[in-house]
Design a protein around this motif. Sequence first.
Motif, PDB file in Angstrom:
ATOM      1  N   ALA A  80       7.845  -4.020  80.385  1.00 18.04           N
ATOM      2  CA  ALA A  80       6.514  -3.415  80.227  1.00 18.04           C
ATOM      3  C   ALA A  80       6.438  -2.018  80.818  1.00 18.04           C
ATOM      4  O   ALA A  80       5.515  -1.262  80.502  1.00 18.04           O
ATOM      5  N   ARG A  81       7.388  -1.661  81.679  1.00 20.56           N
ATOM      6  CA  ARG A  81       7.373  -0.347  82.328  1.00 20.56           C
ATOM      7  C   ARG A  81       8.302   0.658  81.651  1.00 20.56           C
ATOM      8  O   ARG A  81       8.479   1.768  82.164  1.00 20.56           O
ATOM      9  N   LEU A  82       8.901   0.295  80.526  1.00 14.23           N
ATOM     10  CA  LEU A  82       9.735   1.267  79.816  1.00 14.23           C
ATOM     11  C   LEU A  82       8.875   2.458  79.398  1.00 14.23           C
ATOM     12  O   LEU A  82       7.833   2.281  78.763  1.00 14.23           O
ATOM     13  N   PRO A  83       9.286   3.669  79.718  1.00 16.80           N
ATOM     14  CA  PRO A  83       8.448   4.840  79.428  1.00 16.80           C
ATOM     15  C   PRO A  83       8.544   5.325  77.993  1.00 16.80           C
ATOM     16  O   PRO A  83       7.862   6.273  77.619  1.00 16.80           O
ATOM     17  N   MET A  84       9.402   4.716  77.196  1.00 15.99           N
ATOM     18  CA  MET A  84       9.526   5.109  75.794  1.00 15.99           C
ATOM     19  C   MET A  84       9.872   3.877  74.975  1.00 15.99           C
ATOM     20  O   MET A  84      10.267   2.843  75.513  1.00 15.99           O
ATOM     21  N   ASP A  85       9.716   3.978  73.685  1.00 14.14           N
ATOM     22  CA  ASP A  85       9.886   2.823  72.811  1.00 14.14           C
ATOM     23  C   ASP A  85      11.337   2.370  72.757  1.00 14.14           C
ATOM     24  O   ASP A  85      12.269   3.176  72.854  1.00 14.14           O
ATOM     25  N   SER A  86      11.497   1.068  72.556  1.00 14.89           N
ATOM     26  CA  SER A  86      12.801   0.510  72.232  1.00 14.89           C
ATOM     27  C   SER A  86      12.899   0.388  70.716  1.00 14.89           C
ATOM     28  O   SER A  86      11.940   0.651  69.996  1.00 14.89           O
ATOM     29  N   CYS A  87      14.064  -0.008  70.225  1.00 14.57           N
ATOM     30  CA  CYS A  87      14.255  -0.177  68.786  1.00 14.57           C
ATOM     31  C   CYS A  87      14.871  -1.544  68.533  1.00 14.57           C
ATOM     32  O   CYS A  87      15.968  -1.839  69.034  1.00 14.57           O
ATOM     33  N   ASP A  88      14.181  -2.388  67.779  1.00 18.84           N
ATOM     34  CA  ASP A  88      14.699  -3.718  67.473  1.00 18.84           C
ATOM     35  C   ASP A  88      15.928  -3.638  66.572  1.00 18.84           C
ATOM     36  O   ASP A  88      15.987  -2.828  65.642  1.00 18.84           O
ATOM     37  N   ILE A  89      16.902  -4.493  66.857  1.00 21.03           N
ATOM     38  CA  ILE A  89      18.066  -4.660  65.983  1.00 21.03           C
ATOM     39  C   ILE A  89      17.777  -5.873  65.101  1.00 21.03           C
ATOM     40  O   ILE A  89      17.732  -7.007  65.578  1.00 21.03           O
ATOM     41  N   ARG A  90      17.568  -5.641  63.810  1.00 23.13           N
ATOM     42  CA  ARG A  90      17.151  -6.706  62.901  1.00 23.13           C
ATOM     43  C   ARG A  90      18.237  -7.122  61.917  1.00 23.13           C
ATOM     44  O   ARG A  90      18.158  -8.192  61.319  1.00 23.13           O
ATOM     45  N   GLU A  91      19.239  -6.294  61.742  1.00 24.80           N
ATOM     46  CA  GLU A  91      20.359  -6.637  60.877  1.00 24.80           C
ATOM     47  C   GLU A  91      21.634  -6.083  61.491  1.00 24.80           C
ATOM     48  O   GLU A  91      21.617  -5.019  62.128  1.00 24.80           O
ATOM     49  N   ILE A  92      22.738  -6.802  61.317  1.00 29.34           N
ATOM     50  CA  ILE A  92      24.040  -6.350  61.819  1.00 29.34           C
ATOM     51  C   ILE A  92      25.064  -6.571  60.711  1.00 29.34           C
ATOM     52  O   ILE A  92      25.225  -7.702  60.224  1.00 29.34           O
ATOM     53  N   ARG A  93      25.745  -5.521  60.323  1.00 25.80           N
ATOM     54  CA  ARG A  93      26.813  -5.656  59.326  1.00 25.80           C
ATOM     55  C   ARG A  93      28.154  -5.407  60.011  1.00 25.80           C
ATOM     56  O   ARG A  93      28.322  -4.420  60.746  1.00 25.80           O
ATOM     57  N   VAL A  94      29.111  -6.308  59.780  1.00 21.72           N
ATOM     58  CA  VAL A  94      30.454  -6.217  60.345  1.00 21.72           C
ATOM     59  C   VAL A  94      31.421  -5.957  59.204  1.00 21.72           C
ATOM     60  O   VAL A  94      31.507  -6.751  58.250  1.00 21.72           O
ATOM     61  N   THR A  95      32.142  -4.837  59.270  1.00 23.80           N
ATOM     62  CA  THR A  95      33.062  -4.444  58.208  1.00 23.80           C
ATOM     63  C   THR A  95      34.419  -4.079  58.786  1.00 23.80           C
ATOM     64  O   THR A  95      34.587  -3.940  59.995  1.00 23.80           O
ATOM     65  N   ASP A  96      35.379  -3.887  57.881  1.00 23.57           N
ATOM     66  CA  ASP A  96      36.748  -3.563  58.264  1.00 23.57           C
ATOM     67  C   ASP A  96      37.215  -2.425  57.367  1.00 23.57           C
ATOM     68  O   ASP A  96      36.815  -2.337  56.200  1.00 23.57           O
ATOM     69  N   GLY A  97      38.035  -1.525  57.911  1.00 20.98           N
ATOM     70  CA  GLY A  97      38.497  -0.429  57.077  1.00 20.98           C
ATOM     71  C   GLY A  97      39.418   0.521  57.796  1.00 20.98           C
ATOM     72  O   GLY A  97      39.965   0.217  58.858  1.00 20.98           O
ATOM     73  N   ARG A  98      39.558   1.701  57.214  1.00 21.21           N
ATOM     74  CA  ARG A  98      40.359   2.786  57.785  1.00 21.21           C
ATOM     75  C   ARG A  98      39.535   4.066  57.723  1.00 21.21           C
ATOM     76  O   ARG A  98      38.723   4.238  56.812  1.00 21.21           O
ATOM     77  N   PRO A  99      39.777   4.997  58.659  1.00 19.70           N
ATOM     78  CA  PRO A  99      39.043   6.274  58.611  1.00 19.70           C
ATOM     79  C   PRO A  99      39.277   6.992  57.291  1.00 19.70           C
ATOM     80  O   PRO A  99      40.403   7.045  56.786  1.00 19.70           O
ATOM     81  N   GLY A 100      38.196   7.530  56.732  1.00 18.21           N
ATOM     82  CA  GLY A 100      38.312   8.282  55.501  1.00 18.21           C
ATOM     83  C   GLY A 100      38.357   7.444  54.246  1.00 18.21           C
ATOM     84  O   GLY A 100      38.457   7.989  53.138  1.00 18.21           O
ATOM     85  N   GLN A 101      38.283   6.110  54.378  1.00 22.82           N
ATOM     86  CA  GLN A 101      38.318   5.225  53.218  1.00 22.82           C
ATOM     87  C   GLN A 101      37.081   4.339  53.211  1.00 22.82           C
ATOM     88  O   GLN A 101      36.516   4.036  54.274  1.00 22.82           O
ATOM     89  N   PRO A 102      36.652   3.859  52.039  1.00 21.67           N
ATOM     90  CA  PRO A 102      35.521   2.930  51.998  1.00 21.67           C
ATOM     91  C   PRO A 102      35.865   1.633  52.727  1.00 21.67           C
ATOM     92  O   PRO A 102      37.029   1.217  52.748  1.00 21.67           O
ATOM     93  N   PRO A 103      34.881   0.975  53.335  1.00 21.50           N
ATOM     94  CA  PRO A 103      35.154  -0.297  54.011  1.00 21.50           C
ATOM     95  C   PRO A 103      35.536  -1.382  53.024  1.00 21.50           C
ATOM     96  O   PRO A 103      35.264  -1.282  51.815  1.00 21.50           O
ATOM     97  N   SER A 104      36.163  -2.421  53.516  1.00 22.42           N
ATOM     98  CA  SER A 104      36.512  -3.567  52.684  1.00 22.42           C
ATOM     99  C   SER A 104      35.260  -4.158  52.042  1.00 22.42           C
ATOM    100  O   SER A 104      34.178  -4.140  52.619  1.00 22.42           O
ATOM    101  N   ARG A 105      35.420  -4.701  50.830  1.00 20.93           N
ATOM    102  CA  ARG A 105      34.299  -5.338  50.155  1.00 20.93           C
ATOM    103  C   ARG A 105      33.978  -6.705  50.752  1.00 20.93           C
ATOM    104  O   ARG A 105      32.968  -7.306  50.410  1.00 20.93           O
TER     105      ARG A 105
END
Length: 410
Positions: A79-104
């Motif tokens: 209640a004493r936080l002086p600024m807003d927090s941000c809810d985490i509502r979705e989490i996506r876990v992916t795999d890949g390499r730099p410079g390439q699209p992530p795995s499907r």
Amino acid sequence: MTATMTSSTTPDAIAADVCIVGAGPVGVTLACRLAQGGMRVAIIDRAELPPMEHPAFDGRAYAIAAGSRRLLEQAGVWARLPMDSCDIREIRVTDGRPGQPPSRLFLEFGREDADQPFGAMIEARALRVALNATLYATPGIQVFAPDEARVTRTAEGAVIRTTSGRVINARLVIAAEGRRSPLREQARIPVTRLPYNQCGIVCAVAHERPHEGRALEHFLPAGPFAQLPMAPTAEYPNLSALVWTESEKVAYRQAELPHEAFTHEIRRRMGDEWLGAVTPVGRRWVYPLSAQYAQRYVDTRLALVGDAAHGVHPIAGQGLNLGFRDVIALTEVLVGVHGRGGDVGAPEVLRSYQARTRPANMLMLAATDVLERLFGNDNPALRLARDVGLAAVNRITPLRRSFARHAMGL
């Protein structure tokens, strides 16, 4: 930290049920919860607390799991936080390499997997302000900062002498001093360390499109790359925190790149299809990564909490949240004993705390270590196995929801 013990009935000594050494997030939250439970608490820290309230945005933030948020709400911190927090509502876990699209093949935790947000992101400076305000506003707590403690423990109790000349008599001393805990070393509690030869680059980015409360954990050969949604500021309406793992040499070299080159490296890992164009803002931080665990959490009139007891790889964002789980368990044990008029520093009380926390913490440490070794490489066979594994968990709703609840600390 050792000292020659004099009488525990020293005139003008301060009497406390518990003395906490270390006023970080875990130590302060524990102090507030114990005091709320009717206990007399002394807390000591080497640093002067008000200057720790950095006013400027610096790119650092905490991912607070749902269970940890509940604890902070109960302690009066949220209640004493002086600024807003941000809810985490979705989490996506992916795999890949730099410079390439992530795995499907991917794993996604969505709104249908929990009846509340998975957690929340808060700026580090906001949490520090709220912790300090709550600490001084909670009756039953005496704060000694800046000050240092010399502790002597016996079967009968503990005497804490500070450099400012104060003497505190306590039934229990709690080490909340971090990974290099002097109190743990004084007690000669062995520590096992697991070096990763990696560093985490921590910074923030402004981006073109809103994140809508969505987090990304993108596994790359050098280590995980995490994007975590943050609340907007007046200057940055779309803002996220990054935690980016590289080998030690590469991490320092990347963190020192000019702005445009650093931006390019981030885009190679994030892509533009997710949040649009990104721009680094604030400072860049580099932290060496390792895991460690104490062989036991207790000694005569001593309990370890937080990083003094354990440290894990940040691959799952559980480091601080494990410390908050220690707070929940230790508060329940100590307040219950105190309410019955018992000795909060008795050996059986401390064994109860250790039995409630250490096995679960060790499982989390093992899980994060396995994840780092499984995902932190470019072996084709392992890449295929982990991608198929992510996709399989994604399709099994009860299993996916079980993973989500555990990560939330519920």
